[in-house]
Design an enzyme around this catalytic site. Structure first.
Site, mmCIF file in Angstrom:
data_model
loop_
_atom_site.group_PDB
_atom_site.id
_atom_site.type_symbol
_atom_site.label_atom_id
_atom_site.label_comp_id
_atom_site.label_asym_id
_atom_site.label_seq_id
_atom_site.Cartn_x
_atom_site.Cartn_y
_atom_site.Cartn_z
ATOM 1 N N ARG A 279 25.117 -91.623 1.128
ATOM 2 C CA ARG A 279 25.736 -90.344 0.872
ATOM 3 C C ARG A 279 24.781 -89.336 0.643
ATOM 4 O O ARG A 279 24.832 -87.950 1.080
ATOM 5 C CB ARG A 279 26.430 -90.488 -0.453
ATOM 6 C CG ARG A 279 26.967 -88.895 -0.763
ATOM 7 C CD ARG A 279 27.868 -89.335 -2.369
ATOM 8 N NE ARG A 279 27.424 -89.869 -3.378
ATOM 9 C CZ ARG A 279 26.695 -89.478 -4.157
ATOM 10 N NH1 ARG A 279 26.164 -88.261 -4.092
ATOM 11 N NH2 ARG A 279 26.197 -90.401 -5.036
ATOM 12 N N TYR B 282 36.983 -67.276 11.781
ATOM 13 C CA TYR B 282 37.678 -68.403 12.007
ATOM 14 C C TYR B 282 38.992 -68.411 11.137
ATOM 15 O O TYR B 282 38.651 -68.063 9.716
ATOM 16 C CB TYR B 282 37.078 -69.512 12.033
ATOM 17 C CG TYR B 282 37.814 -70.889 11.926
ATOM 18 C CD1 TYR B 282 38.695 -70.990 13.143
ATOM 19 C CD2 TYR B 282 37.241 -71.730 11.005
ATOM 20 C CE1 TYR B 282 39.374 -72.421 13.033
ATOM 21 C CE2 TYR B 282 38.316 -72.923 10.999
ATOM 22 C CZ TYR B 282 39.064 -73.195 11.819
ATOM 23 O OH TYR B 282 39.888 -74.425 12.072
ATOM 24 N N ASP C 259 27.566 -67.558 11.719
ATOM 25 C CA ASP C 259 28.376 -68.725 12.236
ATOM 26 C C ASP C 259 28.260 -68.627 13.794
ATOM 27 O O ASP C 259 28.610 -67.410 14.452
ATOM 28 C CB ASP C 259 29.950 -68.705 11.895
ATOM 29 C CG ASP C 259 30.619 -69.837 12.602
ATOM 30 O OD1 ASP C 259 30.273 -70.447 13.833
ATOM 31 O OD2 ASP C 259 31.823 -70.180 12.059
ATOM 32 N N LYS D 41 32.470 -78.746 18.321
ATOM 33 C CA LYS D 41 32.530 -77.913 19.517
ATOM 34 C C LYS D 41 31.392 -78.004 20.632
ATOM 35 O O LYS D 41 31.518 -79.229 20.851
ATOM 36 C CB LYS D 41 32.388 -76.306 19.225
ATOM 37 C CG LYS D 41 33.337 -75.930 18.024
ATOM 38 C CD LYS D 41 35.054 -76.185 18.328
ATOM 39 C CE LYS D 41 35.881 -75.993 17.040
ATOM 40 N NZ LYS D 41 35.795 -76.367 15.829
#
Length: 433
Positions: free
Chosen positions: A72, A125, A208, A233
């Site tokens: 983690r 987005y 972004d 992406k």
């Protein structure tokens, strides 16, 4: 670029090996998947030292390496990936997440507290828009939007008019904007952030950069503190994983990694391994996608069923947008939106007639995709805002893949022809009535 045996290698040359040594894993030329939850300490003292750094209780010494603790917190696949991703943006450090929205939400949560102000570009987005308008208000955060046409003084005046300029903590920019390819001046946003910043009140700028991937734009070199990717992406590029990434200087990314430790939204070893695979072909994939996109944009612009094409490669030379594009980007990219003649019915008819393009959301992968933003990815955006920003019922978004470009143009053409035929039949029926 980085040195390799006293030679400056380009990032694409280092994507096969950087951050990994075969002798670490029995000579395996590729890193194995480290499918483990925990790691053994050599001594109790070593374990204490590792945790002190991981939990932010002390600064990491100059030559000290953050040891492996628990997946983690860190994992070899995660660390190799983060080291390798830094090459493209010339970043000091990187944090990889289980999704693009995990990366975005972690940044927003780390830098915004109750009473703070977020300044953001419009459109963003759909998931980001929802987080800004539905979750941040519950935390007492004020969000102020600005648009492509707004200039420096417009934005400064808008923030100042709220009386909360001293509470501005984060400027968040998505450029080129999804799905309209609208451009935001990153250097100008840096000036806005600096205008409201002070020694007691630093204002961070996050960009972004998903639409351009790590190849065609480098926001950190333009004044951004953080660059964010949906690694699903272009970085992933095969529609077989979900991931996100944030890059910046070491101190800023350290803050983000500490919060990631406690939110538990790091990427898994399997996903990191797949991303390492994808990075090896990132440049060749993106270059082919761009070449295809430029031909397709020209094809669409000349088609009688298309009203307008939104593509950076078609910006008028000498225009303000074109000059900004040339300053910020090395390529027009592979994302195209266009307005089809008609409305939602015609857009849906077009999408339903496609044969090679896949009707699906997401972007940046090897296959070409088509979708309808107003009713899909941006359906949660306020309808009036959608209309004002050009996200209308007639807008279609295309993500261009690596297929043969002649086949892609054929597919678009036959689908548009079906729409034209349907419209003509409808006109005849109306005349008869």
């Amino acid at each position: 670029m980085k040195k390799h045996h006293d030679h400056q290698c380009a990032p694409e040359s280092l994507m096969m090996s950087h951050g990994y040594e075969p002798e670490w894993s029995e000579g395996a030329i590729k890193s194995p998947i480290f499918q483990t939850s925990t790691f053994v300490f050599q001594t109790a003292e070593e374990g204490k030292a590792f945790f002190e750094v991981a939990y932010g209780l002390r600064h990491q010494a100059q030559e000290e390496k953050l040891g492996l603790i628990y997946s983690r917190i860190n994992n070899p696949n995660l660390e190799i990936l983060e080291t390798r991703l830094c090459l493209w943006d010339q970043a000091e450090d990187c944090a990889v997440f289980e999704s693009g929205m995990s990366a975005i939400s972690t940044v927003l949560l780390e830098f915004l507290k109750p009473g703070d102000v977020l300044l953001y570009s419009n459109p963003v987005y759909g998931g980001t828009d929802h987080f800004i308008h539905h979750l941040l208000p519950q935390l007492g955060v004020t969000a102020i939007a600005f648009n492509e046409e707004d200039h420096y003084q417009d934005i400064v005046d808008r923030v100042a008019a709220t009386g909360k300029g001293d509470r501005l903590k984060l400027v968040y920019v998505e450029t080129p904007a999804n799905p309209t390819n609208a451009l935001i001046d990153i250097a100008m946003c840096r000036k806005v952030a600096d205008h409201f910043a002070s020694d007691e009140n630093p204002v961070h700028l996050a960009v972004d950069n998903t639409y351009m991937g790590p190849l065609w734009s480098h926001p950190l070199q333009l004044g951004a503190d953080l660059v964010i990717y949906s690694a699903t992406k272009y970085i992933g590029g095969h529609s077989d994983l979900i991931a996100g990434a944030v890059l910046g200087n070491a101190a800023t990314i350290k803050r983000i990694k500490v919060l990631r430790t406690f939110l538990g939204n790091m990427s898994s070893p399997n996903t990191c391994w797949l991303l390492l695979r994808s990075l090896e072909t990132l440049k060749v994939r993106m270059e082919r996608q761009q070449q295809n996109a430029e031909e397709i944009a020209t094809f669409l612009q000349e088609h009688p069923m298309v009203e307008k094409v939104y593509y950076l490669g078609l910006l008028p030379k000498g225009s303000e947008a074109y000059e900004l594009y040339k300053r910020q980007y090395t390529s027009p990219g592979a994302m195209i939106s266009f307005a089809i003649k008609g409305g939602e019915a015609e857009a849906f008819k077009f999408l339903n007639e496609l044969r090679l393009f896949q009707l699906a959301v997401s972007l940046g992968s090897t296959e070409s995709l088509a979708q309808h933003p107003a009713s899909m990815t941006h359906i949660g955006v306020d309808p009036a805002t959608r209309q004002r920003l050009g996200i209308t019922d007639k807008l279609v978004r295309l993500s261009i893949g690596v297929e043969n470009v002649n086949d892609l143009c054929w597919d678009l053409g036959q689908a548009l022809d079906h729409v034209a035929t349907k419209m003509a039949e409808k006109e005849v029926e109306e005349e008869v009535v």
